[in-house]
Design a protein around this motif. Structure first.
Motif, PDB file in Angstrom:
ATOM      1  N   PRO A   1     -57.375   3.817-106.976  1.00 17.70           N
ATOM      2  CA  PRO A   1     -56.466   4.781-107.040  1.00 17.70           C
ATOM      3  C   PRO A   1     -57.298   6.099-107.100  1.00 17.70           C
ATOM      4  CG  PRO A   1     -56.179   3.367-108.888  1.00 17.70           C
ATOM      5  CD  PRO A   1     -57.426   2.975-108.127  1.00 17.70           C
ATOM      6  N   SER A   2     -56.609   7.228-106.539  1.00 14.65           N
ATOM      7  CA  SER A   2     -57.279   8.554-106.250  1.00 14.65           C
ATOM      8  C   SER A   2     -57.361   9.413-107.374  1.00 14.65           C
ATOM      9  CB  SER A   2     -56.750   9.240-105.151  1.00 14.65           C
ATOM     10  OG  SER A   2     -55.383   9.207-105.269  1.00 14.65           O
ATOM     11  N   ASP A   3     -56.324   9.128-108.497  1.00 11.04           N
ATOM     12  CA  ASP A   3     -56.385   9.659-109.817  1.00 11.04           C
ATOM     13  C   ASP A   3     -55.633   8.992-110.844  1.00 11.04           C
ATOM     14  OD1 ASP A   3     -53.651  10.143-109.489  1.00 11.04           O
ATOM     15  OD2 ASP A   3     -53.770  11.858-108.151  1.00 11.04           O
TER      16      ASP A   3
ATOM     17  N   ARG B   1     -49.564   4.307-112.060  1.00 12.29           N
ATOM     18  CA  ARG B   1     -48.343   3.928-111.563  1.00 12.29           C
ATOM     19  C   ARG B   1     -48.700   2.595-111.075  1.00 12.29           C
ATOM     20  NH1 ARG B   1     -46.718   8.229-107.388  1.00 12.29           N
ATOM     21  NH2 ARG B   1     -44.879   6.632-106.881  1.00 12.29           N
ATOM     22  N   VAL B   2     -49.872   2.479-110.564  1.00 10.92           N
ATOM     23  CA  VAL B   2     -50.208   1.182-109.727  1.00 10.92           C
ATOM     24  C   VAL B   2     -50.370  -0.070-110.857  1.00 10.92           C
ATOM     25  CG1 VAL B   2     -52.100   0.114-108.597  1.00 10.92           C
ATOM     26  CG2 VAL B   2     -51.315   2.236-107.759  1.00 10.92           C
ATOM     27  N   SER B   3     -50.894   0.584-112.013  1.00 16.30           N
ATOM     28  CA  SER B   3     -51.099  -0.361-113.174  1.00 16.30           C
ATOM     29  C   SER B   3     -49.945  -1.214-113.456  1.00 16.30           C
ATOM     30  CB  SER B   3     -51.641   0.231-114.268  1.00 16.30           C
ATOM     31  OG  SER B   3     -52.937   0.708-114.167  1.00 16.30           O
ATOM     32  N   ARG B   4     -48.416  -0.557-113.367  1.00 13.18           N
ATOM     33  CA  ARG B   4     -47.439  -1.546-113.838  1.00 13.18           C
ATOM     34  C   ARG B   4     -46.817  -2.631-112.715  1.00 13.18           C
ATOM     35  NH1 ARG B   4     -45.636   4.212-114.582  1.00 13.18           N
ATOM     36  NH2 ARG B   4     -46.647   4.744-116.472  1.00 13.18           N
ATOM     37  N   VAL B   5     -47.710  -2.459-111.584  1.00 13.85           N
ATOM     38  CA  VAL B   5     -47.157  -3.366-110.496  1.00 13.85           C
ATOM     39  C   VAL B   5     -47.450  -4.874-110.770  1.00 13.85           C
ATOM     40  CG1 VAL B   5     -46.915  -3.833-108.099  1.00 13.85           C
ATOM     41  CG2 VAL B   5     -47.049  -1.446-108.695  1.00 13.85           C
TER      42      VAL B   5
ATOM     43  N   LEU C   1     -55.334   4.697-102.151  1.00 18.94           N
ATOM     44  CA  LEU C   1     -55.564   3.295-102.498  1.00 18.94           C
ATOM     45  C   LEU C   1     -56.121   2.856-101.194  1.00 18.94           C
ATOM     46  CD1 LEU C   1     -55.322   1.906-105.196  1.00 18.94           C
ATOM     47  CD2 LEU C   1     -53.328   0.871-104.301  1.00 18.94           C
ATOM     48  N   ALA C   2     -55.491   3.074-100.033  1.00 21.50           N
ATOM     49  CA  ALA C   2     -55.585   2.349 -98.834  1.00 21.50           C
ATOM     50  C   ALA C   2     -57.173   2.854 -98.354  1.00 21.50           C
ATOM     51  CB  ALA C   2     -54.936   2.642 -97.965  1.00 21.50           C
TER      52      ALA C   2
END
Ligand SMILES: Cc1ncc(COP(=O)(O)O)c(C=O)c1O
Length: 384
Positions: A310-312, A318-322, A304-305
């Motif tokens: 997101p790379s995959d 996972r990121v979507s839930r934050v 991400l950075a």
């Protein structure tokens, strides 16, 4: 014309485009006869507002016949649709025996604040005799930006469109609902020809000044005097006040972007998580999209950075839930307002729709509020 909402203004643009392509006889004969059995097809950016799809469905084209064109999200592309892919899509539609009739541009996309290259689109439309509508419901306000500023420069080419939507009830802060449909369509194929029905029991021709009655130019009958809201607002704040709103929104978004890029500053404030700008780039306009990574997810930082994406798929999930977790937390605490999250995978989307009175301190509070909730986020092993 003042119309009930930006969606409706876009539908007016589509309806005008249909009349311009098929002639006003389409009103009585219908599309099958007027287009000799061929399907009408329009094009808009993949990031455009869904009202183009709704308009296509409402007008009987079918929403599949409003073809989404991929966009270029690089800083140079400014989130506008790819002209080469648009050209290819038009040629493909013609080869299929369809009748291209319009391009629906967007000047300020809802999520990313992207701007279509209206000048470039005008050339494509002229080449294929297509109507060019520009949805400026959100970003049309840039015409008020101070000359030489970033906002005003985004309005380049807007005057070349055949019709434009603009919502003063968005960035200008006019009371809901205040939406404008502008068109250069005059004379024979004017709004009265495109939309009118000539109902003489309402629109009598033997009254005083019948030509000033705009009722039959619209698709509606009764309407509120929405123009009054814009008139009053403009009188109250003047040209300078209008410019300040737009320029402040753009500069606040730039400032927010700088803040969340600045790790040293975040550290002095004790921020625990990591903020990552979407695509690692500054906002095109006043929309800033970004991710927040809680300390518990430091393992996904790399993908991400580096890219701001997101790379995959697993990381995207996972990121979507934050963001929804944080939004829920902010709402429960009453410390945060509606801050959209959206996209194929969720991220935050912050827009400065009502920027007057906001200060850098407010931006700072928002960063800290997100971190306060976000730092507590723990992934549930069961759903990973
Ligand atoms: C780009 C764009 N176009 C059209 C609309 C629709 O405007 P309205 O909600 O007034 O129908 C919106 C609303 O968010 C928008 O962002």
């Amino acid at each position: 014309m003042f119309v009930p909402g930006g969606s409706m203004a876009n539908i007016y643009g589509m309806h005008s485009a249909r009349g311009a392509k098929l002639g006003t006889g389409v009103k009585k004969a219908g599309m099958i006869a007027a287009a000799q059995g061929r399907e009408l097809v329009g094009f808009c950016s993949a990031d455009s507002h869904y009202s183009y799809a709704k308009g296509a469905s409402l007008m009987g084209l079918g929403s599949d016949n409003m073809v989404p064109i991929p966009v270029d999200h690089s800083p140079a592309g400014r989130g506008g649709m790819r002209l080469d892919l648009l050209e290819a899509a038009i040629q493909h539609a013609v080869a299929q025996g369809k009748v291209p009739f319009m391009v629906g541009a967007t000047v300020g996309t809802t999520v990313y604040g992207g701007f279509d290259d209206v000048r470039g689109l005008r050339e494509v439309c002229d080449r294929h005799q297509l109507w060019l509508h520009a949805d400026g419901a959100w970003g049309g306000a840039v015409v008020f930006g101070a000359a030489g500023g970033k906002a005003r420069s985004l309005s380049d080419g807007l005057g070349l469109a055949d019709s434009v939507s603009w919502n003063p009830h968005k960035m200008m802060g006019a009371p809901l609902q205040c939406s404008v449909f502008l068109t250069r369509m005059v004379g024979e194929a004017g709004l009265r020809d495109i939309n009118g029905c000539g109902a003489s029991y309402c629109f009598q021709v033997d009254k005083n000044f019948p030509e000033e009655d705009m009722g039959d130019m619209t698709l509606l009958c009764s309407r509120r005097a929405d123009s009054f809201k814009l008139w009053l607002l403009w009188r109250a704040v003047g040209d300078k006040g209008m410019a300040d709103r737009v320029d402040t929104a753009v500069s606040l978004s730039q400032r927010f972007s700088e803040m969340i890029r600045d790790r040293a500053w975040l550290d002095t404030k004790g921020v625990k998580g990591r903020f990552v700008l979407w695509r690692d780039q500054d906002p095109f306009f006043s929309n800033i999209c970004f991710y927040y990574l809680p300390p518990s997810m430091s393992d996904v930082e790399d993908g991400l950075a580096i890219w701001g994406l997101p790379s995959d798929d697993a990381i995207a999930k996972r990121v979507s839930r934050v963001a929804p977790f944080i939004k829920d937390g902010l709402q429960r605490k009453g410390t945060g307002g509606m801050m959209g999250f959206c996209g194929a995978h969720n991220h935050f989307r912050l827009v400065f729709a009502s920027p007057i009175g906001l200060t850098h301190l407010d931006l700072e509070s928002l960063v800290l509020a997100i971190d306060l909730v976000g730092a507590t986020y723990q992934e549930s092993p069961a759903i990973n």
